[in-house]
Scaffold this motif. Structure first.
Motif: not given
Length: 326
Positions: A10-11, A14-15, A17-18, A23
Motif C-alpha cells: 500500500f505504501l 501511495v508513493r 501515485a504521488h 499503479t
C-alpha cells in the motif's frame, strides 16, 4: 498489527501515485474491515510496582492517563513521565524522590498526584503557580520531610483532598483558608504548635490533626510587636489592603508585594503588617469540619489558633470580653 506485506504494498502504491506513475501493476488486495482483535487500543493505564519492571529503554505510551511507579527506588522523576501531557493520575509513592522539577507543572490535566513515602524536603512555589492551580484536586505529600509549605501553596484552589501526615511541618500556610474547595485535610503527626488564623475560613468534611504538639493557648500573655507611632510604611500598607488598592511588582518592590499578600487581619477586620499584637486562642475544630479525628488521646477536638490585633484598643476590647466570659 497490520499485515506487513500488505502495508508495504500500500505504501509503495501511495508513493508511485504521488510521483504520477501507473499503479495498476501493483497487486493491491481489496480492503477488508479490520477485526477488533487486530486493532490495538491506546493504553491509558500502567502500573509498575517493582524496580525490575521499570522500563529503562522503552518510552511510556503517550496516551497514558494513569501511571503508577511505586517501589522503584526512583531518586527523581523520569523526564519521560513529564512528557505525558494526558496524565490525570500520577502515583510516585514509595520511592526516594528528593526534589520535584518545575516542569511537573506542565502536566495541565493532572488531577491526582501521590508522592507519599519519599524524601521530599519542600514543595516548590513554582508548581503552585503553574497549570496545577486549576487541575490538581488530590495531593498526597505524607511521609516526607517537609517543614513548611510555600506561601504560593494556597494558589492550588482546585484542591479537594490534601494529605500532609508524618512530615516535620512547623506551620501551615497562613492563607490556607483560600482553599475554598478543600474538603479532606490530614496533617497528623507533625510538629504544629498552632494553626493560622485563616484556618477558621475552611469548610471541611473530614479533618485529622492527631499527634501534633499544640501549645496551650494563653490570651493573657500576648506577643506585642506594636510600633507606636506607626511607620509610614505600615500606614501605607494598611491603607492599601483595607481599601483594596491595586498594586503589583511594576509599582512596588517585590518584597513589599509579598508582604502585602500575607498581611494579618485583626479581629476588627482591619489589616496589619509588621505592627501587631499576637495571641493564641482556642478553637473547636468542629467549627470548620463535620468529622474531626481526636487531636490527642484525651478525646480533645480543640486546637490553638493564632489571633492578631492591630492596636492596643482592639486587644483591650477582646481582653475585657474574655475576662467577663471566664
Amino acid at each position: 498489527q497490520a499485515n506487513v506485506i500488505n502495508l508495504k504494498t500500500f505504501l509503495s502504491a501511495v508513493r508511485l501515485a504521488h510521483q504520477g506513475n501507473d499503479t495498476g501493476v501493483l497487486p493491491l488486495s481489496p480492503l477488508v474491515p479490520a477485526k477488533n482483535s487486530d486493532v490495538e487500543k491506546p493504553k491509558t493505564k500502567m502500573i509498575i510496582t517493582s524496580r525490575r519492571d521499570y522500563p529503562l529503554t522503552k518510552s511510556f505510551p503517550f496516551s497514558l492517563e494513569h501511571l503508577q511507579t511505586s517501589y522503584c527506588k526512583l531518586a527523581r522523576i523520569d523526564s519521560r513521565v513529564l512528557c505525558l501531557r494526558r496524565l490525570r493520575k500520577l502515583d510516585l509513592s514509595h520511592n526516594h524522590i528528593k526534589q520535584l522539577p518545575a516542569t511537573l507543572g506542565d502536566l495541565v490535566c493532572l488531577q491526582e498526584l501521590d508522592l507519599h513515602d519519599n524524601h521530599l524536603e519542600a514543595f516548590s512555589g513554582a508548581l503552585c503557580s503553574s497549570g496545577l492551580q486549576k487541575s490538581l484536586q488530590l495531593l498526597d505529600l505524607s511521609q516526607n520531610q517537609i517543614q513548611a509549605l510555600p506561601l504560593e501553596f494556597c494558589q492550588l484552589r482546585g484542591l479537594v483532598q490534601l494529605r500532609l501526615d508524618d512530615n516535620a511541618l512547623l506551620r501551615l500556610p497562613c492563607r490556607i483558608g483560600q482553599l475554598s474547595r478543600l474538603r479532606f485535610l490530614s496533617a497528623a503527626r507533625n510538629k504544629l504548635p498552632f494553626l493560622p488564623w485563616d484556618f477558621r475560613n475552611l469548610s471541611l468534611e473530614n479533618l485529622d490533626l492527631f499527634g501534633n504538639p499544640f501549645e496551650q493557648p494563653n490570651p493573657l500573655v500576648p506577643n506585642i510587636q506594636l510600633k507606636i507611632p506607626l511607620t509610614l510604611l505600615e500606614c501605607a500598607a494598611r491603607a492599601t489592603v483595607n481599601h483594596r488598592i491595586p498594586y503589583g511588582c511594576h509599582l512596588l518592590p517585590s518584597h513589599l508585594c509579598r508582604d502585602l499578600e500575607v498581611a494579618k487581619t485583626c479581629r476588627c477586620g482591619s489589616a496589619c503588617l509588621s505592627s501587631f499584637i499576637q495571641i493564641t486562642v482556642t478553637m473547636n475544630l468542629h467549627h470548620v469540619a463535620h468529622t474531626v479525628v481526636l487531636v490527642d488521646n484525651m478525646g480533645g477536638t480543640e486546637a490553638p489558633v493564632l489571633c492578631y490585633f492591630c492596636s492596643l484598643h482592639c486587644y483591650s476590647q477582646f481582653l475585657d470580653r474574655h475576662l467577663q466570659s471566664h
